[in-house]
Design an enzyme around this catalytic site. Sequence first.
Site, mmCIF file in Angstrom:
data_model
loop_
_atom_site.group_PDB
_atom_site.id
_atom_site.type_symbol
_atom_site.label_atom_id
_atom_site.label_comp_id
_atom_site.label_asym_id
_atom_site.label_seq_id
_atom_site.Cartn_x
_atom_site.Cartn_y
_atom_site.Cartn_z
ATOM 1 N N HIS A 76 29.029 -23.363 -46.423
ATOM 2 C CA HIS A 76 27.754 -22.968 -47.124
ATOM 3 C C HIS A 76 27.980 -21.612 -47.706
ATOM 4 C CE1 HIS A 76 24.329 -25.573 -45.192
ATOM 5 N NE2 HIS A 76 25.427 -26.231 -45.804
ATOM 6 N N GLU A 122 26.477 -18.747 -48.054
ATOM 7 C CA GLU A 122 26.341 -17.805 -47.288
ATOM 8 C C GLU A 122 27.324 -17.400 -46.142
ATOM 9 O OE1 GLU A 122 22.193 -19.904 -47.656
ATOM 10 O OE2 GLU A 122 24.449 -20.268 -47.719
ATOM 11 N N CYS A 181 19.880 -22.372 -45.180
ATOM 12 C CA CYS A 181 19.385 -23.208 -43.742
ATOM 13 C C CYS A 181 19.454 -22.557 -42.834
ATOM 14 C CB CYS A 181 20.528 -24.497 -43.802
ATOM 15 S SG CYS A 181 22.164 -23.877 -43.103
#
Length: 146
Positions: A77, A79, A105
């Site tokens: 991801h 992030e 998430c």
Amino acid sequence: MRPSWDEYFMQIVELIKTRSTCLRRQVGAVIVKDKRILATGYNGAPVGCKHCSEIGCLREKLNVPSGQRHELCRAIHAEQNAIVQAAYSGTSVNGATLYVTNQPCVLCAKLAINAGITRIVFSGEYPDELSMTLLNEAGIEVVNYK
């Protein structure tokens, strides 16, 4: 008219996400402290691995709904990539703000909490209630930038 700092960094994550190789959702992230960019990230396969844009999406093939079974994906991801990029270069993100194009998430939320991120600004929804619960419980300032 000059943009606010949040607007400025949110515009930057929109550009960062264009590097994404995900076929389902392009996400960009930037970690900022004292109005300075520490690290950026977008969702895509790990270094040296083939991207979904090259070989197809396993999650699509298996009909995995958004927000579920994160382990069934080649991509890291945005992030996570930003946090890893900071760690790789020896840059502390403690006390920083994470700007991201979508609500994190639960996996990204837990990483952000333990990395010392104190504020998260996001613009797009993501179906993960536990993420928001943990961020609130940890005292992270969360801003839904619309």
